[in-house]
Design a protein around this motif. Structure first.
Motif, mmCIF file in Angstrom:
data_model
loop_
_atom_site.group_PDB
_atom_site.id
_atom_site.type_symbol
_atom_site.label_atom_id
_atom_site.label_comp_id
_atom_site.label_asym_id
_atom_site.label_seq_id
_atom_site.Cartn_x
_atom_site.Cartn_y
_atom_site.Cartn_z
ATOM 1 N N ASP A 1 38.233 1.810 26.306
ATOM 2 C CA ASP A 1 39.682 1.779 26.128
ATOM 3 C C ASP A 1 40.096 1.793 24.671
ATOM 4 O O ASP A 1 41.184 2.246 24.326
ATOM 5 C CB ASP A 1 40.246 0.521 26.792
ATOM 6 N N LYS A 2 39.249 1.255 23.796
ATOM 7 C CA LYS A 2 39.625 1.131 22.386
ATOM 8 C C LYS A 2 38.374 1.095 21.544
ATOM 9 O O LYS A 2 37.383 0.479 21.925
ATOM 10 C CB LYS A 2 40.432 -0.179 22.195
ATOM 11 N N LEU A 3 38.438 1.780 20.431
ATOM 12 C CA LEU A 3 37.338 1.737 19.477
ATOM 13 C C LEU A 3 37.628 0.616 18.481
ATOM 14 O O LEU A 3 38.772 0.466 18.044
ATOM 15 C CB LEU A 3 37.293 3.082 18.749
ATOM 16 N N ARG B 1 35.213 -0.628 23.154
ATOM 17 C CA ARG B 1 35.668 -1.831 23.868
ATOM 18 C C ARG B 1 36.328 -1.464 25.190
ATOM 19 O O ARG B 1 37.075 -0.482 25.261
ATOM 20 C CB ARG B 1 36.669 -2.603 22.986
ATOM 21 N N GLU C 1 38.643 -3.075 28.402
ATOM 22 C CA GLU C 1 39.463 -4.224 28.815
ATOM 23 C C GLU C 1 38.636 -5.070 29.768
ATOM 24 O O GLU C 1 38.064 -4.548 30.719
ATOM 25 C CB GLU C 1 40.752 -3.745 29.490
#
Lengths: 137, 137
Positions: free
Chosen positions: B79-81, B100, B102
């Motif tokens: 979902d996110k670096l 990353r 959630e």
């Protein structure tokens, strides 16, 4: 080099004070007296990951991060600089520049998520903002 | 683009497996199955802060970070670096690139300092190393 649709995330706005607008990024001072801590936000709407920026803007971003790091170091002595681009909570692309001292409130862990901020008093933050603006010139 | 005096910090060596050597950086896979996690280390001796690198090497470093991020994303959905250059414990200059999800073991906090690593089994890490090498080509 601003995007007309750009608006600073309300949470970043709430946690910081505006220091200066560089070519690409707004430089913000985190209102947390525990750490010398700047946040750089490219004034481009819809950016989440670094790779969302053009290659030219990525280069400029890191140049501005270096410039902000030097300004921070001219104000305070610290042992290590910490850079981070996380965005797990606030998705708007932003880069943290944090001066760390051995034995500080989060040492040797990261500052993110390490307890509540200690806001500056108004006199101190006003003086720091002024010194940072001078250092960034 | 290697410095003859360069040697990988023993702690980084112990915690990771070597993926590939790009022009400037060695790409290492953190041996922690909880997170898709690469570490990039410029093969230049005596580097601690990003600004210790020449401007040309800084630009190359961020290009290689982008390339490593894309390789990581080609293996795993996330979902996110998270990017980080901390160095509070290991001073040798290194950049973390972490995918990353959630609800992962540290979400939404940072991965640094968040509990003990869960090492990969040998079969899984061998296969991941191979896929990463292909993705980095």
């Amino acid at each position: 080099m601003s995007d007309a649709a750009f608006a600073l995330d309300p949470r970043l706005k709430n946690d910081t004070r505006h220091v200066a607008s560089l070519d690409l990024c707004d430089v913000l001072l985190m209102n947390d007296a525990r750490f010398p801590w700047l946040v750089l936000v490219p004034r481009q709407s819809g950016m989440v990951e670094l790779c969302d920026l053009s290659a030219a803007h990525q280069t400029l971003l890191w140049q501005e991060v270096t410039r902000a790091s030097q300004a921070l170091r001219s104000l305070d002595a610290f042992d290590k600089l910490n850079l981070g681009a996380l965005g797990n909570i606030v998705r708007q692309l932003h880069v943290h520049v944090v001066g760390r001292r051995e034995g500080d409130a989060a040492w040797p862990g990261p500052v993110w998520g390490s307890g509540a901020a200690t806001p500056y008093d108004e006199e101190t933050i006003t003086s720091r903002l002024q010194m940072l603006r001078t250092a960034l010139k």
